[in-house]
Design a protein around this motif. Structure first.
Motif, PDB file in Angstrom:
ATOM      1  N   VAL A   1       0.891  -1.168   0.020  1.00  0.00           N
ATOM      2  CA  VAL A   1      -0.149   0.020   0.083  1.00  0.00           C
ATOM      3  C   VAL A   1       1.022   1.165   0.202  1.00  0.00           C
ATOM      4  N   SER A   2       1.953   1.083   0.846  1.00  0.00           N
ATOM      5  CA  SER A   2       2.673   2.440   1.035  1.00  0.00           C
ATOM      6  C   SER A   2       3.513   2.711  -0.258  1.00  0.00           C
ATOM      7  N   LEU A   3       3.984   1.390  -0.955  1.00  0.00           N
ATOM      8  CA  LEU A   3       4.713   1.706  -2.326  1.00  0.00           C
ATOM      9  C   LEU A   3       3.724   2.316  -3.314  1.00  0.00           C
ATOM     10  N   LEU A   4       2.638   1.809  -3.467  1.00  0.00           N
ATOM     11  CA  LEU A   4       1.437   2.117  -4.323  1.00  0.00           C
ATOM     12  C   LEU A   4       1.271   3.711  -4.075  1.00  0.00           C
ATOM     13  N   PHE A   5       1.024   4.056  -2.862  1.00  0.00           N
ATOM     14  CA  PHE A   5       0.825   5.569  -2.548  1.00  0.00           C
ATOM     15  C   PHE A   5       2.128   6.360  -2.757  1.00  0.00           C
ATOM     16  N   ILE A   6       2.966   5.857  -2.435  1.00  0.00           N
ATOM     17  CA  ILE A   6       4.327   6.654  -2.848  1.00  0.00           C
ATOM     18  C   ILE A   6       4.510   6.803  -4.548  1.00  0.00           C
ATOM     19  N   GLY A   7       4.221   5.596  -5.100  1.00  0.00           N
ATOM     20  CA  GLY A   7       4.357   5.784  -6.501  1.00  0.00           C
ATOM     21  C   GLY A   7       3.446   6.770  -7.059  1.00  0.00           C
ATOM     22  N   ALA A   8       2.232   6.830  -6.554  1.00  0.00           N
ATOM     23  CA  ALA A   8       1.208   7.682  -7.100  1.00  0.00           C
ATOM     24  C   ALA A   8       1.652   8.946  -6.599  1.00  0.00           C
ATOM     25  N   LEU A   9       2.151   9.190  -5.690  1.00  0.00           N
ATOM     26  CA  LEU A   9       2.523  10.546  -5.359  1.00  0.00           C
ATOM     27  C   LEU A   9       3.655  11.136  -6.242  1.00  0.00           C
ATOM     28  N   ALA A  10       4.478  10.067  -6.475  1.00  0.00           N
ATOM     29  CA  ALA A  10       5.937  10.303  -7.431  1.00  0.00           C
ATOM     30  C   ALA A  10       5.130  10.745  -8.755  1.00  0.00           C
ATOM     31  N   LEU A  11       4.255  10.071  -9.422  1.00  0.00           N
ATOM     32  CA  LEU A  11       3.604  10.150 -10.678  1.00  0.00           C
ATOM     33  C   LEU A  11       2.930  11.541 -10.603  1.00  0.00           C
ATOM     34  N   LEU A  12       2.267  11.999  -9.868  1.00  0.00           N
ATOM     35  CA  LEU A  12       1.668  13.046  -9.547  1.00  0.00           C
ATOM     36  C   LEU A  12       2.479  14.279  -9.540  1.00  0.00           C
ATOM     37  N   LEU A  13       3.323  14.023  -8.655  1.00  0.00           N
ATOM     38  CA  LEU A  13       4.529  15.424  -8.626  1.00  0.00           C
ATOM     39  C   LEU A  13       5.362  15.263 -10.073  1.00  0.00           C
ATOM     40  N   LEU A  14       5.607  14.263 -10.561  1.00  0.00           N
ATOM     41  CA  LEU A  14       6.188  14.604 -11.827  1.00  0.00           C
ATOM     42  C   LEU A  14       5.148  15.214 -12.998  1.00  0.00           C
ATOM     43  N   TYR A  15       4.232  14.986 -12.750  1.00  0.00           N
ATOM     44  CA  TYR A  15       3.110  15.562 -13.714  1.00  0.00           C
ATOM     45  C   TYR A  15       3.125  17.017 -13.439  1.00  0.00           C
ATOM     46  N   VAL A  16       3.015  17.184 -12.339  1.00  0.00           N
ATOM     47  CA  VAL A  16       3.342  18.905 -11.937  1.00  0.00           C
ATOM     48  C   VAL A  16       4.570  19.569 -12.423  1.00  0.00           C
ATOM     49  N   VAL A  17       5.350  18.579 -12.171  1.00  0.00           N
ATOM     50  CA  VAL A  17       6.838  19.303 -12.518  1.00  0.00           C
ATOM     51  C   VAL A  17       6.653  19.565 -14.076  1.00  0.00           C
ATOM     52  N   SER A  18       6.148  18.540 -14.777  1.00  0.00           N
ATOM     53  CA  SER A  18       6.184  18.744 -16.336  1.00  0.00           C
ATOM     54  C   SER A  18       5.197  19.977 -16.676  1.00  0.00           C
ATOM     55  N   ARG A  19       4.450  20.370 -15.729  1.00  0.00           N
ATOM     56  CA  ARG A  19       3.698  21.606 -16.147  1.00  0.00           C
ATOM     57  C   ARG A  19       4.323  22.837 -15.523  1.00  0.00           C
ATOM     58  N   MET A  20       5.254  22.785 -14.703  1.00  0.00           N
ATOM     59  CA  MET A  20       6.004  23.941 -14.166  1.00  0.00           C
ATOM     60  C   MET A  20       6.716  24.839 -15.413  1.00  0.00           C
ATOM     61  N   PRO A  21       6.844  25.956 -14.845  1.00  0.00           N
ATOM     62  CA  PRO A  21       7.620  26.766 -15.903  1.00  0.00           C
ATOM     63  C   PRO A  21       9.020  26.339 -16.240  1.00  0.00           C
ATOM     64  N   PRO A  22       9.135  26.285 -17.404  1.00  0.00           N
ATOM     65  CA  PRO A  22      10.749  25.758 -17.748  1.00  0.00           C
ATOM     66  C   PRO A  22      11.869  26.444 -16.757  1.00  0.00           C
ATOM     67  N   MET A  23      12.653  25.416 -16.500  1.00  0.00           N
ATOM     68  CA  MET A  23      13.824  26.152 -15.709  1.00  0.00           C
ATOM     69  C   MET A  23      14.709  26.696 -16.325  1.00  0.00           C
ATOM     70  N   GLY A  24      15.071  27.999 -15.523  1.00  0.00           N
ATOM     71  CA  GLY A  24      16.205  28.777 -16.122  1.00  0.00           C
ATOM     72  C   GLY A  24      15.799  29.969 -17.187  1.00  0.00           C
ATOM     73  N   GLU A  25      14.617  29.958 -17.453  1.00  0.00           N
ATOM     74  CA  GLU A  25      14.241  31.053 -18.636  1.00  0.00           C
ATOM     75  C   GLU A  25      14.258  32.108 -17.924  1.00  0.00           C
ATOM     76  N   PRO A  26      14.495  33.296 -18.651  1.00  0.00           N
ATOM     77  CA  PRO A  26      14.554  34.604 -18.110  1.00  0.00           C
ATOM     78  C   PRO A  26      13.295  34.925 -17.937  1.00  0.00           C
ATOM     79  N   ASP A  27      12.159  34.572 -18.657  1.00  0.00           N
ATOM     80  CA  ASP A  27      10.954  35.175 -18.520  1.00  0.00           C
ATOM     81  C   ASP A  27      10.031  34.508 -17.678  1.00  0.00           C
ATOM     82  N   ASN A  28      10.616  33.617 -16.592  1.00  0.00           N
ATOM     83  CA  ASN A  28       9.709  32.791 -15.601  1.00  0.00           C
ATOM     84  C   ASN A  28       9.032  33.739 -14.684  1.00  0.00           C
TER      85      ASN A  28
END
Lengths: 249, 121, 496, 501
Positions: A5-32
């Protein structure tokens, strides 16, 4: 089962966080948003407004000085917490548990430590006083002092180090960071500004740069001293092994 | 793709999850505290990467330092505070561990809490 | 506000900090003075707060720029009426618990740790005061950490094995949640580039990174749910709150969790304001569901406890649900109910724990059935307990009634009748677990030899804070009109 | 500020005066217990006096108003004396005074607790009567509910504990429902709960469903106190368990607080017009009828005297509810008047039961053979009241029943008259055997022994006898000189004239 259960939970959390990361402003761009909001002013005006070339120091001690006051309170709080859990060594009875600590070590190591520690202390002073122009600052300097005492204590034992930094010297100074911040903050009122205002409006224009610099240095010293004492006290509380052999309860 | 571009963030998130896993699943309480530190560090990494700027320089004014090229100093300032906080929590956690070890003679969390159930029952 | 008065809020926060920093010195000079000097700092802080009375406009807030830097560049305190009100609540309850500690704590804590206890106590109250009025989200984090570290340590301060274990459990849930708060702040910062709450509120509406915002809100809410012990994440609370020394339980249960719950409201309303409720609505709905579950779960568990401190701790879980259900109604009435509930829950819970402390101090009893017939020996404690329990149930004219009224009304107004019914059921559950104890204390003959026939109550130094709190439940019920008008306006402006 | 009201502190005095009794208990030295109790009585007598002094003003149509606190706009705690509230206050202040007097020699242990809570409940009840709005009413009502708990379990026997537990369960549940009703009223009824108009809600301000919710939650909330079946469960346990003066108050006044609440709901909040429009009063009437008949049937089977009286109270309070639910002029008049009439009769009956218990130690009717010869005055008073309960003229019971019957005819529903008649028969069926046992049976009567001599010596305790005799006399006097100012009719008719313009 619980593992799965914990593994599943953490895996799901990781996927969600990675999804959020993919929607974040691109790193290092001057117009962030991070690069266009708030920060430009710090970068452009910090030197004039805080009289410290190091913008990070300017932010820590001046723009966001109250956070730093919180920060030194946190470390002071940690000391109080450690003392509340482990207890402070008792005054005068320090000899009783001295022999438990101190690693057996060769003459070479002892001599080297004795030689190096003063230089480390010197370096820490440099770090403290040079904080506003180069990487470094009060807390880092304090931490270096603390580290020097850690080395010293591991080799020479708690007794000798507690003689070097006795409790009656240490304990009043533990709060010095908070006290310095408070005093500098209150001085701001009398200078006509708000809490933690360094550039007092009431003082003549000509004094400003020097005043701000001196107050900054004062705060740095306070943080350094307080931080160092706190770290040393935490160290002593943890090294102390009074009655460690038998469980208390 | 953005995820690839933001791989610093992604690494931070993965570290975060590893830390969380350690905190939840490890039975040794010192390892739990290590997991806590991994989580903290991952967040620091995350915050510092937010402040990164392509081709940026250190935010220290001096000869030849162009303010428009400096990296974002704010996250660095926040991280300094964050590190102190992390140190404090770790110090407290370790002193609790010392006390727990003195009293129970074990660092195994399942044994710590099994005893609790026995005492209750 | 003009002149020297504008500095009062910051002085209220920093004076206890200064006091904490001076305490090792005071202790070095004269250890017996430590409790009195600590109390003095809180008294001064409270007096400064009283000077502020009437100077905070109810429908707005007074900003205080630290270091003189205009927001969003510097840190700003935003003292609105709700924040001021909570600051005073924190100050008052802390002062009483501190005074109570003086006699109580020497029994439970070894001599060398007493100074540390008072240092942590002062830092705890200072951090809570800062926590409720700060206008900067990172500053919120810093205060939250002071709060968290001092509470972990204070749970463990007695050094007995259960206490250390409970504290460690607390830390193991609390520390990751603190890190999550930092993560949430990082996400928020990356999407908006600012940390000032007012500025964030403006930016949240216009920034394009919806997913990041939702994630950040969810992470923050999740983290504060742990801090506030809202139902599925409450696991640490019963142990920590029941094992801590009683004045500390009073602080933890009465203030710490409630203030954390209020922080969710602050973040929801001051940062993710009206125009983003659509975005974060689902999270708030989930939170409300968790709150409803907490009300029922906490109440039912409280009924089945054998240890009365444990029972009060479960009751706290239930009451956190009240607060959550209050502000998730998203209308001024509900929010007012939540804020007023922080007050009356704080007072009543603190009083209950202090009464529990009196029983433990005198007799060492912890089980509910040992309280049978307690009235004969400790009438004053029993009466104080009954008065506080009155407020916990929410019977008129106590303060609990006023907050329950607004909570239920807010929920009915928000068209959430099921939640209103849950609140009422929560009150019934509270009546069940409180009346059981009242019944035991007053109307049940005790076991042979359990209680003496003559009155031997706790010492006056402990009874006085207990009674001050129990009378305060009545005072804030009967004189609630002094505050409610302003609170409603403040709530409306917070929601606007 | 209600229209046409006089701002005055006077309403505050009756609420605060009982606290003098409380202070007397707390502050008086332990060595003078008797003096303390007399001070308590002085407090309640003074309360009654103040209430009486307000009579001329109220009969002139004046209303008094005093604001205690305004929580927020539209929600205030304030006292307001209108005719209906004054009527209730008069009844309960009088009952209170007599009960306190009676208790002085009745209560034999833990005086302090009993008298303290007696005084507190008195204060809260007067607060109920003088409430300006439902919010204030609820506050006083709840305090009164929990303040009466120590009175019920005063004896601390197992039975009393169990009864007290049951009472608490019912009270908490009812309080919760009522709380919800008031919130619903406050929200859906446009934020007003005030009593100064005769009909505040209307179909324009709230939807029909909302109004029905409000109405039925109110009825359910107050119905527990007013003991409408099936919400009556606590009554038959609480009455026998409580000391007699407390039972007298319970059924004389505290049960009426529920009925009074329903009056406020029907007259002031909803108003007769809206009641007719909604057309749901028949539901309440049906429940009231069921209660009237069933309670009497239950009463028949009880051997414990106070338990029988308790069931009788359940039935009688439903007369009031039925009168209100008829939504006709005479019905309402009968209902309102029955509030006072029943209080007189039932309080007297319970006090008689108390005398019997104290002087002979007998609780059950089957043991009471020949008791009329041991306690003649008591039993004569008892008989007077029992006959009045059946509706025998000339007595207050007859007046109520007559008006209720007439109201039923006005409402065009003669079926209610049938119910009333059936109930009267049943009343006779359970009261007459008591009288018969008391006067026409005695020890050894089957063997032809002569009946014992009348013996007045047991009734030498004036403190207990004065209230009993006074109440029995009033049952007759009020039933004969109905229209004397200050008697129920003078006030109730004013109320009804206002309600049915």
């Amino acid at each position: 089962m619980k593992r799965l259960v914990s593994l599943l939970f953490i895996g799901a959390l990781a996927l969600l966080l990675l999804y959020v990361v993919s929607r974040m402003p691109p790193m290092g761009e001057p117009d962030n948003p991070t690069a266009t909001r708030v920060v430009p002013r710090y970068l452009e005006k910090a030197e004039d407004e805080t009289h410290t070339p190091n913008v990070v120091t300017g932010i820590i001690l001046n723009y966001r000085g109250f956070d730093t006051m919180g920060e030194v309170t946190v470390i002071y709080c940690a000391l109080a917490a450690v003392l509340a859990v482990l207890g402070r060594e008792r005054r005068g009875r320090i000899r009783d548990y001295v022999e438990l600590s101190g690693l057996p070590s060769s003459v070479i190591v002892r001599t080297m430590v004795a030689l190096v520690v003063p230089f480390i202390l010197l370096f820490s002073l440099y770090t403290i006083f040079h904080g506003e122009t180069s990487p470094g600052g009060g807390f880092q300097g304090g931490a270096v002092i603390g580290a020097s005492m850690i080395i010293f204590t591991t080799i020479y034992g708690l007794h000798l180090s507690s003689v070097k930094v006795p409790q009656r010297f240490r304990s009043p100074l533990e709060g010095s960071a908070v006290i310095t911040f408070f005093l500098v903050g209150v001085l701001g009122f009398f200078g006509g500004g708000n809490f933690l205002t360094y550039a007092w409006p009431r003082v003549s224009e000509g004094l400003h740069p020097a005043l701000v610099t001196w107050l900054t240095v004062l705060v740095e010293v306070g943080i350094g001293l307080g931080g160092a004492m706190v770290l040393i006290s935490i160290l002593f509380a943890m090294v102390r092994e009074e009655g460690a052999d038998e469980p208390l309860a | 793709m953005n995820l690839w571009h933001n791989f610093h963030y992604a690494v931070a998130m993965v570290l975060f999850c590893i830390g969380l896993y350690t905190v939840i699943m490890r039975r040794n309480i010192i390892k739990k505290i290590i997991g806590l530190n991994v989580m903290e560090t991952s967040v620091f990494l995350f915050l510092v990467s937010i402040g990164y700027r392509k081709g940026g320089i250190a935010p220290i004014h001096g000869p030849g330092a162009d303010p428009s090229r400096m990296v974002n100093p704010l996250p660095q300032a926040l991280i300094l505070t964050g590190i102190v906080v992390a140190v404090s929590v770790t110090a407290l956690a370790l002193s609790l561990v010392i006390l727990l070890y003195r009293q129970f003679g074990t660092l195994d969390v399942s044994r710590l809490f099994r005893e609790e159930e026995e005492e209750a029952g | 506000m003009s002149g020297a008065f504008k500095h009062l809020p910051i002085m209220m926060i920093t004076l206890p900090m200064l006091g904490a920093a001076l305490m090792p010195f005071v202790s070095y000079l004269r250890r017996e003075a430590v409790p009195w000097v600590s109390a003095l700092f809180l008294v001064v802080s409270g007096v400064l707060g009283l000077l502020l009375a009437g100077r905070i406009p109810p429908d707005g807030c007074v900003g205080y720029r630290l270091g003189g830097w205009e927001p969003p560049f510097g840190i700003e305190l935003k003292v609105d009426f709700a924040g001021y009100f909570l600051m005073m609540v924190v100050c008052g309850i802390s002062l009483l618990a501190l005074l109570y500690s003086r006699l109580y704590i020497i029994r439970e804590v070894e001599g060398g740790k007493i100074t540390a206890y008072y240092v942590l106590f002062l830092l705890l109250s200072a951090s809570m005061m800062g926590f409720v009025v700060t206008g900067d989200i990172f500053n919120l984090f810093v205060f939250m950490e002071i709060l968290a570290i001092s509470s972990y340590a204070l749970v463990a301060v007695t050094g007995n094995r259960n206490a250390v274990r409970a504290a460690f459990k607390y830390l193991l849930m609390g520390a990751p949640s603190s890190i999550m708060v930092l993560l949430g702040i990082g996400l928020l910062y990356s999407a908006t580039g600012t940390l000032n709450m007012a500025d964030l509120a403006a930016r949240v509406g216009e920034t394009g990174y919806r997913e990041v915002l939702i994630a950040s809100f969810a992470v923050l809410v999740l983290a504060f749910m742990v801090k506030a012990a809202i139902f599925p994440l409450h696991l640490w609370l019963p142990d920590a709150h029941s094992i801590a020394p009683s004045p500390m339980s009073a602080m933890l249960s009465g203030l710490v969790v409630a203030v954390s719950a209020f922080a969710i409201a602050r973040i929801a309303f001051s940062v993710f304001t009206v125009h983003s409720w659509g975005v974060v609505g689902t999270t708030l709905d989930a939170l409300a569901a968790a709150g409803a579950a907490a009300v029922l779960f906490g109440g039912i568990m409280a009924i089945y406890q054998r240890d009365f401190k444990m029972m009060i701790a479960y009751s706290t879980i239930s009451h956190m649900g009240y607060i959550v259900l209050g502000f998730t109604a998203l209308n001024p009435e509900g929010l007012t109910g939540a804020v007023y509930h922080v007050l009356d829950h704080g007072i009543a819970k603190a009083c209950l724990f202090l009464c529990a402390g009196n029983f433990i101090y005198r007799k060492g009893y912890r089980r509910i059935d040992q309280l049978k017939g307690a009235w004969r020996e400790m009438p004053w404690t029993c009466f104080a307990f009954a008065l506080a329990a009155w407020s916990v149930i929410g019977l008129p004219p106590s303060a609990g009634f006023i907050s329950k009224w607004y909570l239920v009304y807010g929920n009915v107004k928000a068209d959430r009748v099921p939640y209103a019914v849950v609140l009422l059921i929560g009150a019934i559950l509270a009546a069940v677990y409180c009346f059981r104890i009242i019944y035991y204390m007053f109307f049940q003959p005790g076991e042979e030899g359990a209680w003496r026939d003559q009155v031997m109550d706790a010492p006056a130094g402990m009874l006085a804070p207990t009674w001050a709190l129990s009378l305060a439940t009545l005072f804030f019920g009967v004189f609630s009109y002094l505050f409610l008008d302003s609170l409603l306006k403040a709530a409306a402006s917070l929601l606007a | 500020m209600p229209e046409g009201a006089t701002k005055s502190v006077v309403p505050l005095f009756p609420v605060l005066l009982p606290w003098i009794s409380l202070l007397a208990i707390l502050l008086m030295p332990r060595k003078a217990p008797r003096l303390r109790l007399w001070l308590c009585f002085a407090g309640s007598a003074l309360t009654f006096l103040v209430v009486i002094l307000m009579l001329p003003g109220v009969l002139d149509g004046k209303t008094y108003y005093f604001k205690l606190a305004s929580i927020v706009e539209g929600l205030e705690i304030s006292l307001y004396v209108d005719t209906l509230g004054y009527y209730f206050a008069l009844v309960l202040a009088f009952m209170w005074m007599l009960a306190t007097l009676y208790s002085i020699s009745y209560i034999d242990h833990k005086h302090n607790r009993f008298f303290a809570f007696l005084a507190l409940c008195g204060s809260f009840l007067i607060g109920c009567a003088f409430s300006r709005n439902m919010f204030t009413y609820f506050i006083f009502y709840e305090m009164m509910t929990f303040g009466s708990y120590p009175l019920i379990i005063h004896e601390e026997t197992t039975m009393a504990r169990r009864a007290g537990y049951k009472y608490l369960v019912y009270a908490i549940a009812a309080g919760t429902v009522l709380f919800f009703a008031i919130i619903a009223n406050y929200f859906w009824g446009g934020g007003v709960l005030n009593f100064e108009k005769w009909g505040l809600l209307s179909l324009e301000t709230a939807s029909r469903a909302a109004l029905l919710t409000i109405f039925f939650t109110y009825i359910a909330g107050f119905g527990v106190k007013a003991a409408i079946m099936p919400l009556h469960g606590w009554v038959p346990d609480a009455h026998p368990a409580a000391p007699s003066p407390a039972s007298a108050l319970l059924s004389g006044v505290i049960l009426k607080a529920g009925a009074f609440g329903i009056m406020r709901v029907i007259f002031n909040l909803f108003g007769i017009g809206l009641m007719k429009e909604l057309g749901v009063h028949w539901v309440v009437a049906v429940f009231a009828c069921i209660t009237i008949v069933m309670a009497s049937v239950f009463a028949l089977t009880q051997d414990n005297l106070k338990r029988r009286l308790a069931y009788s109270s359940i039935g009688q309070v439903s007369y009031i509810i039925l009168g209100l639910a008829m939504v006709s002029r005479d019905g309402a008049l009968g209902g309102v008047m029955h509030l006072a009439h029943h209080a007189l009769m039932k309080a007297c009956l319970f006090l008689c039961a108390g005398v019997i218990l104290v002087k002979t130690g007998k609780k059950n009717i089957s043991e009471m053979r020949g008791i009329g010869y041991q306690l003649p005055v008591t039993m004569i008073c008892f008989s007077v009241c029992a006959l009045a309960m059946m509706g025998t003229p000339p007595s207050v019971g007859f007046i109520s029943k007559w008006l209720l019957g007439s109201g039923a005819m006005q409402a065009g529903l003669p079926v209610y008259v049938v119910i009333l008649l059936v109930s009267s028969l049943l009343n006779a069926a359970y009261f007459l055997p008591i009288i018969y046992t008391a006067f026409f049976r005695w020890e050894g009567d089957e063997e032809g022994a002569h009946h014992p001599k009348l013996d007045f010596s047991a009734e030498n305790d004036r403190l207990m006898m004065v209230p009993v005799v006074l109440l029995a006399l009033l049952v007759l006097v009020v039933g004969i000189w109905v229209t004397v100012p200050g008697f129920p009719y003078s006030l109730a008719s004013r109320v009804v004239n206002l309600v049915f313009p």
